[in-house]
Write a protein that holds these residues in place. Structure first.
Motif, PDB file in Angstrom:
ATOM      1  N   GLY A   3       0.816  -1.204   0.000  1.00 58.27           N
ATOM      2  CA  GLY A   3       0.000   0.000   0.000  1.00 58.27           C
ATOM      3  C   GLY A   3       0.851   1.255   0.000  1.00 58.27           C
ATOM      4  N   THR A   4       0.210   2.384   0.261  1.00 54.53           N
ATOM      5  CA  THR A   4       0.907   3.664   0.243  1.00 54.53           C
ATOM      6  C   THR A   4       2.088   3.673   1.194  1.00 54.53           C
ATOM      7  N   ALA A   5       1.855   3.248   2.432  1.00 52.08           N
ATOM      8  CA  ALA A   5       2.930   3.275   3.426  1.00 52.08           C
ATOM      9  C   ALA A   5       4.087   2.373   3.008  1.00 52.08           C
ATOM     10  N   SER A   6       3.780   1.187   2.458  1.00 51.03           N
ATOM     11  CA  SER A   6       4.840   0.285   1.986  1.00 51.03           C
ATOM     12  C   SER A   6       5.721   0.990   0.970  1.00 51.03           C
ATOM     13  N   ALA A   7       5.095   1.616  -0.021  1.00 53.83           N
ATOM     14  CA  ALA A   7       5.844   2.242  -1.107  1.00 53.83           C
ATOM     15  C   ALA A   7       6.697   3.402  -0.600  1.00 53.83           C
ATOM     16  N   LEU A   8       6.139   4.231   0.285  1.00 52.42           N
ATOM     17  CA  LEU A   8       6.876   5.393   0.751  1.00 52.42           C
ATOM     18  C   LEU A   8       8.043   5.007   1.647  1.00 52.42           C
ATOM     19  N   VAL A   9       7.831   4.051   2.542  1.00 53.28           N
ATOM     20  CA  VAL A   9       8.913   3.640   3.441  1.00 53.28           C
ATOM     21  C   VAL A   9      10.007   2.910   2.670  1.00 53.28           C
ATOM     22  N   GLN A  10       9.615   1.993   1.791  1.00 54.73           N
ATOM     23  CA  GLN A  10      10.620   1.216   1.064  1.00 54.73           C
ATOM     24  C   GLN A  10      11.356   2.047   0.015  1.00 54.73           C
ATOM     25  N   ALA A  11      10.773   3.157  -0.399  1.00 58.09           N
ATOM     26  CA  ALA A  11      11.481   4.031  -1.324  1.00 58.09           C
ATOM     27  C   ALA A  11      12.730   4.622  -0.685  1.00 58.09           C
ATOM     28  N   ALA A  12      12.700   4.777   0.648  1.00 60.73           N
ATOM     29  CA  ALA A  12      13.831   5.379   1.353  1.00 60.73           C
ATOM     30  C   ALA A  12      14.650   4.381   2.154  1.00 60.73           C
ATOM     31  N   CYS A  13      14.043   3.256   2.547  1.00 60.11           N
ATOM     32  CA  CYS A  13      14.689   2.376   3.518  1.00 60.11           C
ATOM     33  C   CYS A  13      14.625   0.912   3.116  1.00 60.11           C
ATOM     34  N   ASP A  14      15.628   0.174   3.554  1.00 55.32           N
ATOM     35  CA  ASP A  14      15.510  -1.278   3.616  1.00 55.32           C
ATOM     36  C   ASP A  14      14.698  -1.609   4.855  1.00 55.32           C
ATOM     37  N   VAL A  15      13.723  -2.496   4.717  1.00 58.49           N
ATOM     38  CA  VAL A  15      12.795  -2.804   5.806  1.00 58.49           C
ATOM     39  C   VAL A  15      12.892  -4.285   6.136  1.00 58.49           C
ATOM     40  N   ARG A  16      13.026  -4.582   7.427  1.00 60.31           N
ATOM     41  CA  ARG A  16      13.162  -5.984   7.825  1.00 60.31           C
ATOM     42  C   ARG A  16      12.437  -6.228   9.149  1.00 60.31           C
ATOM     43  N   ILE A  17      11.635  -7.278   9.192  1.00 62.98           N
ATOM     44  CA  ILE A  17      11.014  -7.716  10.443  1.00 62.98           C
ATOM     45  C   ILE A  17      12.020  -8.606  11.176  1.00 62.98           C
ATOM     46  N   GLU A  18      12.452  -8.181  12.367  1.00 63.17           N
ATOM     47  CA  GLU A  18      13.475  -8.911  13.107  1.00 63.17           C
ATOM     48  C   GLU A  18      12.904 -10.094  13.882  1.00 63.17           C
ATOM     49  N   ARG A  19      11.782  -9.861  14.553  1.00 60.52           N
ATOM     50  CA  ARG A  19      11.147 -10.960  15.290  1.00 60.52           C
ATOM     51  C   ARG A  19       9.707 -10.594  15.615  1.00 60.52           C
ATOM     52  N   LYS A  20       8.896 -11.623  15.823  1.00 59.72           N
ATOM     53  CA  LYS A  20       7.494 -11.429  16.169  1.00 59.72           C
ATOM     54  C   LYS A  20       7.328 -11.613  17.678  1.00 59.72           C
ATOM     55  N   LEU A  21       6.463 -10.790  18.272  1.00 59.00           N
ATOM     56  CA  LEU A  21       6.328 -10.740  19.718  1.00 59.00           C
ATOM     57  C   LEU A  21       4.910 -11.113  20.135  1.00 59.00           C
ATOM     58  N   PRO A  22       4.757 -12.073  21.054  1.00 62.24           N
ATOM     59  CA  PRO A  22       3.414 -12.456  21.515  1.00 62.24           C
ATOM     60  C   PRO A  22       2.831 -11.390  22.442  1.00 62.24           C
ATOM     61  N   PRO A  23       1.522 -11.401  22.634  1.00 65.09           N
ATOM     62  CA  PRO A  23       0.896 -10.376  23.477  1.00 65.09           C
ATOM     63  C   PRO A  23       1.373 -10.382  24.918  1.00 65.09           C
ATOM     64  N   ASP A  24       1.822 -11.540  25.451  1.00 67.06           N
ATOM     65  CA  ASP A  24       2.121 -11.603  26.877  1.00 67.06           C
ATOM     66  C   ASP A  24       3.425 -10.921  27.288  1.00 67.06           C
ATOM     67  N   VAL A  25       4.144 -10.296  26.357  1.00 65.47           N
ATOM     68  CA  VAL A  25       5.330  -9.533  26.755  1.00 65.47           C
ATOM     69  C   VAL A  25       4.969  -8.084  27.059  1.00 65.47           C
ATOM     70  N   PHE A  26       3.669  -7.753  26.987  1.00 62.21           N
ATOM     71  CA  PHE A  26       3.205  -6.394  27.253  1.00 62.21           C
ATOM     72  C   PHE A  26       2.162  -6.395  28.361  1.00 62.21           C
ATOM     73  N   LEU A  27       2.043  -5.240  29.014  1.00 64.36           N
ATOM     74  CA  LEU A  27       0.999  -4.997  30.012  1.00 64.36           C
ATOM     75  C   LEU A  27       0.349  -3.654  29.678  1.00 64.36           C
ATOM     76  N   PRO A  28      -0.973  -3.628  29.490  1.00 65.67           N
ATOM     77  CA  PRO A  28      -1.873  -4.778  29.362  1.00 65.67           C
ATOM     78  C   PRO A  28      -1.606  -5.535  28.066  1.00 65.67           C
ATOM     79  N   ARG A  29      -2.076  -6.767  28.031  1.00 68.00           N
ATOM     80  CA  ARG A  29      -1.870  -7.592  26.843  1.00 68.00           C
ATOM     81  C   ARG A  29      -2.698  -7.040  25.682  1.00 68.00           C
ATOM     82  N   PRO A  30      -2.059  -6.723  24.561  1.00 72.03           N
ATOM     83  CA  PRO A  30      -2.842  -6.310  23.382  1.00 72.03           C
ATOM     84  C   PRO A  30      -3.582  -7.507  22.789  1.00 72.03           C
TER      85      PRO A  30
END
Length: 370
Positions: free
Chosen positions: A216-243
């Motif tokens: 989408g729009t955000a993908s195109a604009l961010v990737q036009a300037a940056c290399d983008v990488r997801i480092e790791r996925k985080l479960p809800p229980d590492v936050f308070l309150p749990r999302p």
């Protein structure tokens, strides 16, 4: 443009004139009336009130400190506090902040990241919208190494931040994460690295490759300037309150200048009618005239795309080259006129609507003072 008279957090001198845009002054923390003294929580990285019991977890300490401050996390602001100490340490290590870096953190919360960022960096700017959290951070962050700005991140006047940030490291509030990241590309040209926690859906959208549904729009604009990488996925229980959703650690590395206003206008128009061939979408949005559709198709073919390609098919940097090829095509008009390049994605992503007022914010709208 009028400057707001927010007070500088951490300044400490009650009689001095405050810089515009910052939060309340630091408070001197000492023993309470009941004799309980401030102690350093080894898990928080800043001076904090000690957990009620020896060996209390970071989650226990977070609950106790929020209760003491009288704060209930607000879901509408996307306030989810990191409560996994091991993950906190891994984030700090992976962010690789050094002594020459000036770091911007959005959503400082209780300082679980802030204290260590301030210790490692040359200087730390922390943006925190909750007044009691901003005042709390003022009292626990090291003097001369950090400044807390009591501000909505999208209303932040980037020009006020001195020294200028070179890195952004943050557990971004869900409510503003995508809009802030897109706007920061142009608002903070000195920033070369981003290491942030966001909703997994936002991370996947920003990292989506061409031709995929999430593009989408955000993908195109961010990737036009940056290399983008997801480092790791985080479960809800590492936050308070749990999302209700999973989160992700997202790394952005600036490799090119952001798109200019002409290219941003094409991106916005193309994804506004994403089911249509790009030539038709641009014409429908009024970015090019009906007579220029053939020119758009020819330009796409010259870039190696099918003449009937849709917006989602284009690689990020193709938008820059397409804008060059279509220079002079008209009429370049949009309803209400084009907004600044730094604000185009904010509008297109549906976040950060302007509220009217006097200060230019990161979402490209004018905002009133707090």
């Amino acid at each position: 443009m009028t400057a707001r008279r927010d007070r500088v957090v951490g300044a400490g001198a009650p009689a001095r004139k405050r810089d515009p845009g910052a939060a309340a002054p630091a408070r001197k923390h000492g023993p309470d009336a009941d004799g309980s003294a401030l102690k350093r929580d080894p898990g928080a990285g800043v001076s904090t009130r000690a957990p009620a019991a020896r060996g209390a977890t970071l989650a226990d300490w977070t609950r106790a400190t929020l209760a003491e401050l009288g704060i209930a996390p607000k879901r509408r602001r996307g306030q989810n506090f990191l409560v996994d100490r091991n993950l906190r340490d891994a984030i700090l290590d992976d962010a690789a902040v050094g002594g020459d870096d000036v770091v911007l953190e959005v959503g400082g919360g209780l300082g679980v990241l802030s204290g260590e960022l301030a210790r490692r960096a040359r200087f730390l700017h922390v943006v925190e919208i909750e007044p009691r959290l901003a005042d709390y951070l003022a009292g626990v962050l090291p003097a001369g190494k950090a400044r807390v700005w009591r501000r909505d991140a999208l209303e932040l006047d980037a020009a006020l931040l001195e020294p200028r940030p070179t890195r952004i490291v943050a557990n971004l509030p869900y409510a503003v994460a995508q809009t802030f990241l897109v706007a920061s590309l142009t608002a903070f040209p000195e920033v070369r690295h981003w290491f942030v926690m966001v909703q997994l859906e936002v991370a996947e959208r920003l990292a989506a490759p061409p031709g995929t549904r999430l593009r989408g729009t955000a993908s195109a604009l961010v990737q036009a300037a940056c290399d983008v990488r997801i480092e790791r996925k985080l479960p809800p229980d590492v936050f308070l309150p749990r999302p209700r959703v999973w989160s992700a650690l997202l790394r952005l590395e600036r490799v090119r200048p952001p798109l200019d206003e002409r290219a941003v206008r094409l991106v916005r128009a193309g994804f506004a009618h994403r089911r249509k061939p790009l030539a038709n979408a641009l014409s429908r949005a009024g970015v090019v005239g009906a007579a220029d559709r053939a020119r758009v198709r020819d330009a796409l073919a010259a870039l190696g795309y099918p003449p009937d390609a849709r917006a989602e098919a284009l690689a990020a940097d193709a938008w820059r080259r397409l804008a060059d090829k279509l220079a002079g095509a008209g009429p370049e008009r949009q309803r209400g006129g084009p907004r600044a390049a730094s604000s185009g994605a904010a509008s297109a992503t549906g976040e950060g609507a302007g509220r009217g007022g006097t200060r230019q914010g990161l979402d490209g709208s004018d905002h009133p003072g707090a």
